[in-house]
Design an enzyme around this catalytic site. Structure first.
Site, PDB file in Angstrom:
ATOM      1  N   ASP A  71      18.075  -3.106  31.446  1.00 39.97           N
ATOM      2  CA  ASP A  71      16.621  -3.238  31.436  1.00 39.97           C
ATOM      3  C   ASP A  71      16.166  -4.497  32.178  1.00 39.97           C
ATOM      4  O   ASP A  71      16.926  -5.444  32.347  1.00 39.97           O
ATOM      5  CB  ASP A  71      16.107  -3.368  29.994  1.00 39.97           C
ATOM      6  CG  ASP A  71      16.247  -2.074  29.212  1.00 39.97           C
ATOM      7  OD1 ASP A  71      16.876  -1.122  29.706  1.00 39.97           O
ATOM      8  OD2 ASP A  71      15.723  -2.037  28.079  1.00 39.97           O
ATOM      9  N   ASP A  72      14.899  -4.483  32.523  1.00 41.06           N
ATOM     10  CA  ASP A  72      14.137  -5.664  32.986  1.00 41.06           C
ATOM     11  C   ASP A  72      14.345  -6.046  34.454  1.00 41.06           C
ATOM     12  O   ASP A  72      13.668  -6.931  34.952  1.00 41.06           O
ATOM     13  CB  ASP A  72      14.393  -6.914  32.128  1.00 41.06           C
ATOM     14  CG  ASP A  72      14.005  -6.724  30.671  1.00 41.06           C
ATOM     15  OD1 ASP A  72      13.530  -5.627  30.320  1.00 41.06           O
ATOM     16  OD2 ASP A  72      14.186  -7.653  29.877  1.00 41.06           O
ATOM     17  N   HIS A 122      10.655   1.105  32.909  1.00 44.09           N
ATOM     18  CA  HIS A 122      10.553   0.189  31.751  1.00 44.09           C
ATOM     19  C   HIS A 122       9.128  -0.364  31.656  1.00 44.09           C
ATOM     20  O   HIS A 122       8.899  -1.402  31.048  1.00 44.09           O
ATOM     21  CB  HIS A 122      11.572  -0.951  31.952  1.00 44.09           C
ATOM     22  CG  HIS A 122      11.905  -1.724  30.712  1.00 44.09           C
ATOM     23  ND1 HIS A 122      12.166  -1.150  29.483  1.00 44.09           N
ATOM     24  CD2 HIS A 122      12.044  -3.073  30.501  1.00 44.09           C
ATOM     25  CE1 HIS A 122      12.453  -2.104  28.594  1.00 44.09           C
ATOM     26  NE2 HIS A 122      12.366  -3.275  29.181  1.00 44.09           N
ATOM     27  N   HIS A 126       6.339  -6.506  30.807  1.00 39.45           N
ATOM     28  CA  HIS A 126       7.127  -6.478  29.574  1.00 39.45           C
ATOM     29  C   HIS A 126       6.247  -6.757  28.366  1.00 39.45           C
ATOM     30  O   HIS A 126       6.169  -7.872  27.877  1.00 39.45           O
ATOM     31  CB  HIS A 126       8.271  -7.496  29.659  1.00 39.45           C
ATOM     32  CG  HIS A 126       9.468  -7.037  28.903  1.00 39.45           C
ATOM     33  ND1 HIS A 126       9.634  -7.283  27.561  1.00 39.45           N
ATOM     34  CD2 HIS A 126      10.539  -6.314  29.283  1.00 39.45           C
ATOM     35  CE1 HIS A 126      10.779  -6.751  27.169  1.00 39.45           C
ATOM     36  NE2 HIS A 126      11.350  -6.144  28.192  1.00 39.45           N
ATOM     37  N   TYR A 163      11.273  -3.393  24.057  1.00 37.22           N
ATOM     38  CA  TYR A 163      11.557  -3.601  22.621  1.00 37.22           C
ATOM     39  C   TYR A 163      11.734  -2.276  21.865  1.00 37.22           C
ATOM     40  O   TYR A 163      11.805  -2.274  20.634  1.00 37.22           O
ATOM     41  CB  TYR A 163      10.448  -4.415  21.930  1.00 37.22           C
ATOM     42  CG  TYR A 163       9.994  -5.607  22.708  1.00 37.22           C
ATOM     43  CD1 TYR A 163      10.775  -6.770  22.743  1.00 37.22           C
ATOM     44  CD2 TYR A 163       8.809  -5.578  23.441  1.00 37.22           C
ATOM     45  CE1 TYR A 163      10.364  -7.868  23.489  1.00 37.22           C
ATOM     46  CE2 TYR A 163       8.398  -6.671  24.185  1.00 37.22           C
ATOM     47  CZ  TYR A 163       9.165  -7.814  24.211  1.00 37.22           C
ATOM     48  OH  TYR A 163       8.761  -8.890  24.946  1.00 37.22           O
ATOM     49  N   HIS A 213      20.941  -6.198  29.940  1.00 34.61           N
ATOM     50  CA  HIS A 213      19.879  -6.651  30.846  1.00 34.61           C
ATOM     51  C   HIS A 213      20.521  -7.233  32.098  1.00 34.61           C
ATOM     52  O   HIS A 213      21.303  -8.184  31.985  1.00 34.61           O
ATOM     53  CB  HIS A 213      19.016  -7.698  30.145  1.00 34.61           C
ATOM     54  CG  HIS A 213      18.335  -7.170  28.917  1.00 34.61           C
ATOM     55  ND1 HIS A 213      18.990  -7.060  27.705  1.00 34.61           N
ATOM     56  CD2 HIS A 213      17.084  -6.681  28.730  1.00 34.61           C
ATOM     57  CE1 HIS A 213      18.149  -6.526  26.824  1.00 34.61           C
ATOM     58  NE2 HIS A 213      16.991  -6.295  27.413  1.00 34.61           N
TER      59      HIS A 213
HETATM   60 NI    NI Z   1      13.046  -5.093  28.326  1.00 34.13          NI
END
Ligand code: NI
Length: 246
Positions: A71-72, A122, A126, A163, A213
């Site tokens: 992710d991210d 995603h 965020h 999350y 991540h």
């Molecule tokens: Ni994330």
């Protein structure tokens, strides 16, 4: 049950049988494995040549599947190192891209696609999506969809809300399939290769989706270490669309 990959293999095997023996019966019988009856394939087989048996045994034994998910990203340095490491190992992963992190790193997104990884959404920023209101979330998700499509020519099918924060109303508004995880590596918190590897190895089971991540060097190193160690234990790494998520 997370058996989609196994079912696909079985389906291919049964189709192969149908072609091999030219019997419509063999194809019709495939209906039975819709319930997950993995033994269905063997029931209908007439006396088979030995190599065919061996092939089936081989496929059945390769059913320990895991999905590494990141992710991210993308992150200019970390994602590049990760892609290099995955390529070296011939492993495919799933990347949940953060829209606002994409500009300037389009080449990495192109690499993901070219190298067989699954690209997913995603969101644009965020944020905790349940705090944002459905319209704002729909816009954020759509914006990331468009950014990814502009690079790869394809809109993602999967979304992981930051999350894992999600609810029914958002689900009604958004037609992407949400993907969560079974194993949280806590890589962002641990920031230590050994600790991340130990934590994941302690929890991991066949069919799991591992959350990591690709924005921390320790996460990338741990992911590649896990790929090596779990690979040696017989796990195969697949993208999340190759696992069935109930
Ligand atoms: Ni994330």
């Amino acid at each position: 049950m997370r058996m989609r990959g196994a079912k696909r293999l079985l389906f291919a095997l049964i189709l192969f049988d149908g072609l091999l023996f030219g019997t419509l019966g063999a194809v019709v019988q495939t209906g039975r494995f819709a319930d997950g009856a993995l033994q269905a394939g063997s029931v209908m087989k007439p006396a088979e040549p030995e190599p065919e048996e061996g092939q089936e045994q081989g496929i059945k034994s390769v059913q320990k599947l895991l999905a590494l998910t990141f992710d991210d990203g993308p992150s200019a340095e970390c994602t590049k190192v990760l892609l290099d490491g995955l390529k070296q190992r011939g492993i495919h992963a799933t990347f949940f891209l953060m829209g606002e992190n994409i500009p300037g790193k389009e080449a990495l997104v192109v690499r993901m696609k070219e190298e067989g990884h699954l690209i997913a959404n995603h969101g644009y920023r965020h944020v905790q999506m349940t705090h944002e209101g459905e319209e704002a979330v729909a816009e954020s998700v759509e914006k990331a969809q468009e950014m990814i499509e502009a690079i790869t020519g394809e809109e993602p099918e999967f979304l992981r809300p930051p999350y894992g924060d999600w609810n029914e109303k958002l689900a009604e508004r958004c037609d992407l399939t949400t993907v969560f995880w079974n194993v949280d590596s806590l890589d962002w918190k641990l920031r230590n290769v050994e600790k991340i590897v130990r934590r994941v190895k302690k929890q991991v089971r066949n069919g799991d989706i591992i959350l990591m991540h690709d924005i921390f060097p320790e996460s990338v190193e741990a992911a590649l270490e896990l790929a090596d160690q779990l690979g040696a234990e017989g796990y195969m790494f697949v993208t999340v669309d190759e696992l069935l998520i109930d």
